[in-house]
Design a protein around this motif. Structure first.
Motif, short mmCIF file in Angstrom:
data_model
loop_
_atom_site.label_atom_id
_atom_site.label_comp_id
_atom_site.label_asym_id
_atom_site.label_seq_id
_atom_site.Cartn_x
_atom_site.Cartn_y
_atom_site.Cartn_z
N SER A 93 0.83 -1.15 0.25
CA SER A 93 0.07 0.05 0.13
C SER A 93 0.86 1.25 -0.11
O SER A 93 0.61 2.30 -0.69
N VAL A 94 2.02 1.30 0.82
CA VAL A 94 2.71 2.38 0.80
C VAL A 94 3.50 2.71 -0.51
O VAL A 94 3.38 3.69 -0.94
N ARG A 95 4.00 1.61 -1.21
CA ARG A 95 4.66 1.75 -2.47
C ARG A 95 3.86 2.35 -3.53
O ARG A 95 4.34 2.89 -4.13
N TYR A 96 2.47 1.58 -3.53
CA TYR A 96 2.05 1.83 -4.63
C TYR A 96 0.59 2.92 -4.55
O TYR A 96 0.13 3.31 -5.52
N ILE A 97 0.61 3.07 -3.45
CA ILE A 97 -0.72 4.17 -3.23
C ILE A 97 -0.20 5.33 -2.35
O ILE A 97 0.05 6.80 -2.87
N LEU A 98 0.35 5.05 -1.18
CA LEU A 98 0.70 6.26 -0.29
C LEU A 98 2.02 6.96 -0.91
O LEU A 98 1.66 8.44 -0.95
N LEU A 99 2.85 6.56 -1.27
CA LEU A 99 4.05 7.17 -1.71
C LEU A 99 3.62 8.04 -2.77
O LEU A 99 4.15 9.22 -3.01
#
Length: 389
Positions: free
Chosen positions: A197-203
């Motif tokens: 989620s962090v790699r592909y959405i949040l960042l």
């Protein structure tokens, strides 16, 4: 105004906290003392001006989540693993000693085996809130003492969370250990989901909208609480979810901005947490629990510093550093209060045993705060020489 309304409760808590905090600062007392005392005054066992402490406790729990989230933000995954490798043996061996100490003390006062095990488990841990709040920012982020303290606290937090998982699943343990193992198997799923989620959405969202500070603030809160809820739905604890949420975005260039902006929100909830600690204590049981609670508290304050000192010296830490870390970790944890609540709800311990845990935790939180602010650098130290923000 309705005495049961949330607004009225907030009015009493924060107005009262401001007044008592002024007195505490004028007399060079730790602010935490003011919040706990205020809870005892306004709570059901005091003036009974605030009776719905359950709601306030639920709200205050968010303070612990934000604290763990901010701790995760300060931990680069590679650095975290490096520090945990060094302090793992110290944390594990010291926890065993403290558990045996607590178990023996409880048995000496006539508690049964299950209650003694819970009491022993509750005194294994030191307070993340006290440890971090009384550590100057420069020491926390830039000195070896801060690194040691945080790594030991994080290891203890992980152990505390595992203990909470066991307590939450205690009724299922009658059917074997498979339900507990199934719950623990959810942890890798949580971490993997968070990383993706962090790699592909949040960042990507952070990179695109980093100019909008309000949006970054909301995104951080949503991520922390969202992953906490996901962890809870997977059978883990919300605390695990909050910490994982912080660690997974620690490498983001915006992480320090988020940490700085969330600290006031964390402090807001932590005031409620310490108020609820004082308010939830039943003063009518004081005569029954004060002796075992005081003995247990004194054992923790006396035994914990030299035990940490001994094991830290064993991994080649300097005498002065090892002793300071031991003294700063010489109290019980806020997790002890959660452990007491969960164990009581699960029918593992009675109200008296629960209040012994609470009494010992409150006493060590108060007394340890005094010991630290009178002897070591802290934001609220008694002397100007020791006061560091």
């Amino acid at each position: 105004m309705d005495s049961g309304s949330l607004f009225y409760s907030f009015f009493l808590i924060f107005t009262g906290a401001a007044l008592l905090a002024t007195v505490a600062l004028a007399t060079r007392q730790p602010l935490i003392v003011a919040y706990i005392v205020l809870g005892g005054i306004f709570g059901p066992s005091g003036l009974a001006m605030i009776t719905d402490t359950g709601l306030l406790t639920d709200i205050a729990h968010a303070g612990i989540l934000f604290l763990l989230f901010l701790l995760g933000l300060d931990m680069q995954p590679s650095h975290l693993l490096h520090m945990l490798r060094k302090t793992a043996i110290v944390g594990l061996l010291s926890s065993v000693i403290f558990a045996v100490m607590g178990y023996g003390c409880a048995k000496a006062f006539g508690f049964n085996d299950t209650e003694s095990l819970v009491i022993g488990g509750a005194v294994m841990f030191s307070s993340t809130i006290i440890g971090i709040k009384l550590l100057p920012t420069t020491v926390l982020h830039h000195k070896h003492t801060g690194e040691l303290l945080v790594s030991l606290l994080l290891l203890q937090d992980l152990l505390a969370i595992l203990m909470l998982l066991v307590l939450y699943n205690s009724k299922d343990l009658a059917n074997g250990y498979l339900p507990l193992l199934g719950t623990l198997a959810m942890l890798p799923i949580l971490v993997l989901s968070a990383w993706l989620s962090v790699r592909y959405i949040l960042l990507p969202l952070m990179a695109r909208y980093d100019r909008f500070h309000e949006y970054m603030f909301l995104l951080a809160i949503g991520w922390c609480l969202g992953l906490s809820e996901l962890a809870h739905s997977l059978g883990l604890s919300a605390e695990i979810g909050a910490f994982v949420a912080g660690v997974t975005i620690a490498t983001s260039p915006i992480s320090q901005f988020i940490a700085i902006n969330l600290k006031p929100l964390r402090d807001f909830f932590l005031i409620l947490f310490f108020f609820s600690v004082g308010a939830s204590f039943n003063l009518n049981l004081l005569s029954a629990v004060i002796v075992p609670g005081a003995v247990l508290a004194l054992l923790c304050l006396i035994v914990k510093p030299p035990v940490f000192w001994f094991f830290l010296r064993g991994v080649s830490e300097k005498k002065k550093t090892a002793w300071e870390v031991g003294v700063r970790l010489g109290q019980n944890s806020e997790f002890a209060l959660l452990i007491a609540t969960v164990a009581t709800a699960q029918g593992l311990i009675d109200v008296e045993a629960s209040h012994v845990i609470q009494a010992a935790a409150i006493l060590t939180l108060l007394l340890s705060s005094y010991i630290v602010v009178f002897n070591y650098e802290s934001p609220i130290a008694v002397s100007d020489r020791l006061r560091r923000d």
